[in-house]
Design an enzyme around this catalytic site. Sequence first.
Site, PDB file in Angstrom:
ATOM      1  N   THR A 148     -57.706 -39.177 -42.403  1.00  5.30           N
ATOM      2  CA  THR A 148     -57.511 -40.625 -42.292  1.00  5.30           C
ATOM      3  C   THR A 148     -58.832 -41.245 -41.827  1.00  5.30           C
ATOM      4  OG1 THR A 148     -56.461 -40.216 -40.137  1.00  5.30           O
ATOM      5  CG2 THR A 148     -55.003 -40.659 -42.015  1.00  5.30           C
ATOM      6  N   LYS A 171     -56.983 -32.291 -39.510  1.00  8.44           N
ATOM      7  CA  LYS A 171     -57.429 -33.669 -39.535  1.00  8.44           C
ATOM      8  C   LYS A 171     -57.130 -34.270 -38.174  1.00  8.44           C
ATOM      9  CE  LYS A 171     -55.333 -37.080 -39.933  1.00  8.44           C
ATOM     10  NZ  LYS A 171     -54.768 -38.109 -38.971  1.00  8.44           N
ATOM     11  N   THR A 182     -51.596 -33.505 -31.533  1.00  4.37           N
ATOM     12  CA  THR A 182     -51.727 -34.847 -32.079  1.00  4.37           C
ATOM     13  C   THR A 182     -52.776 -34.864 -33.166  1.00  4.37           C
ATOM     14  OG1 THR A 182     -51.144 -35.675 -29.926  1.00  4.37           O
ATOM     15  CG2 THR A 182     -51.985 -37.257 -31.472  1.00  4.37           C
ATOM     16  N   GLU A 261     -63.116 -40.727 -32.865  1.00  2.00           N
ATOM     17  CA  GLU A 261     -63.540 -42.033 -33.378  1.00  2.00           C
ATOM     18  C   GLU A 261     -64.665 -42.619 -32.526  1.00  2.00           C
ATOM     19  OE1 GLU A 261     -59.393 -43.420 -35.533  1.00  2.00           O
ATOM     20  OE2 GLU A 261     -59.801 -44.107 -33.495  1.00  2.00           O
ATOM     21  N   ASN A 383     -60.684 -49.284 -34.026  1.00  5.68           N
ATOM     22  CA  ASN A 383     -59.263 -49.501 -33.803  1.00  5.68           C
ATOM     23  C   ASN A 383     -58.873 -50.967 -33.756  1.00  5.68           C
ATOM     24  OD1 ASN A 383     -57.839 -46.793 -33.390  1.00  5.68           O
ATOM     25  ND2 ASN A 383     -59.774 -46.546 -32.323  1.00  5.68           N
ATOM     26  N   THR A 388     -56.261 -54.428 -40.238  1.00  8.96           N
ATOM     27  CA  THR A 388     -56.642 -55.740 -40.767  1.00  8.96           C
ATOM     28  C   THR A 388     -58.018 -55.736 -41.402  1.00  8.96           C
ATOM     29  OG1 THR A 388     -57.503 -56.328 -38.569  1.00  8.96           O
ATOM     30  CG2 THR A 388     -55.252 -56.984 -39.092  1.00  8.96           C
TER      31      THR A 388
END
Length: 388
Positions: A148, A171, A182, A261, A383, A388
Amino acid sequence: MNDVSLTFPRGFQAAAMAAGIKPSGKPDLSCVVSATDCAWAFAGTRSTTAAASVLRNRERYASGQPVRALVVNAGVANAATGRQGARDNADMADALGSVLNVPEDAVLTASTGIIGHLLPMDKVLSGIEHLPEELSEAALPFATAIMTTDTRPKTASATLPGGARIVGMAKGSGMIHPDMATMFAFAFTDAQVDQDALRAAFPGIVARTFNAVTVDGDTSTSDMTAVLANGQAGAVDLPEFLTALEGVMRDLARQIAADGEGASKLLTVKVVGAATEAEALTAARTCCVSPLLKSAVHGSDPNWGRVIMAVGRSGAQVDIEKMQVSVQGIPVFAGKPLGYDAATTSAAMKAASEVVFDIDLGVGQAQGEAWGCDLSAEYVSINADYTT
């Protein structure tokens, strides 16, 4: 390791494609199939809002029946989608079983991506019809299709005496603070392993690998780890196999942490002198998830007080008068502050891609290790703009 020549163990094939689930048009639908039944072990997130795939796999696991295949979609988590989500998840398994001539209840499912969106089943089912056309022994396409927000695929492998192999893929980049696992992490092996023995050992392996990873303190709804063993390479020495499996899982766990991230550094915390292994792991992971310590690592600030804080709030037993802390191998605390060169220590942190804290709790003989990453402004940006 992301070796483009990496192949699955004998008897396994995989397929991957872009089915249009991700707006980016990147690969987002994949499967792995074994030529024969597999013994397997599984762990799914303990989140009380677990996704449909986790719940169904947990039911399949309780049955004790062998599995033959796995189907994965990326882009939509199929979590918080009610009964329709459960039906769609079952339809994924049924569709793959039909095109591969595999029983539906021998197919595992996995979904990752945005929570609260239904799967675009027209795209999913159409894609599954064509997956058999893409089957091959190549491992990297599958590892890429399950991603992702990852910046790179994550693979690891091991070969046992006698030739049996273990190949793993994972991943995970954000929403990483396992209460099981997770992320996705799958291992496939042609070793012949007793299912009961595999399942007995698996929780400990998960605790020392994937449950020792944290990026941001958030546990996902959707994620899981599983190992499938089809036995085509014959019997293996069980302790050797379990050690090799844990090594593959550990490699994948570190890759997840390093690809957190917005991360620029891998954070490793090694704890010794703990009362129990569980307390060592808890103390290490609490350090890795601390926003204050993660920020200090990003700024190459050897602020060892943040280690003292994190260990203290972890609940692990500690003798502060015997406690020791080192940063990049440089002692900074030993029951009291030590005279050390902060500038030199900072420079050592800045120059490294992996920042290591060694901690001795001073109360016992147990040890544990956890992995995380630094906290950067880019994490917030990724994030803030995720949907959006």
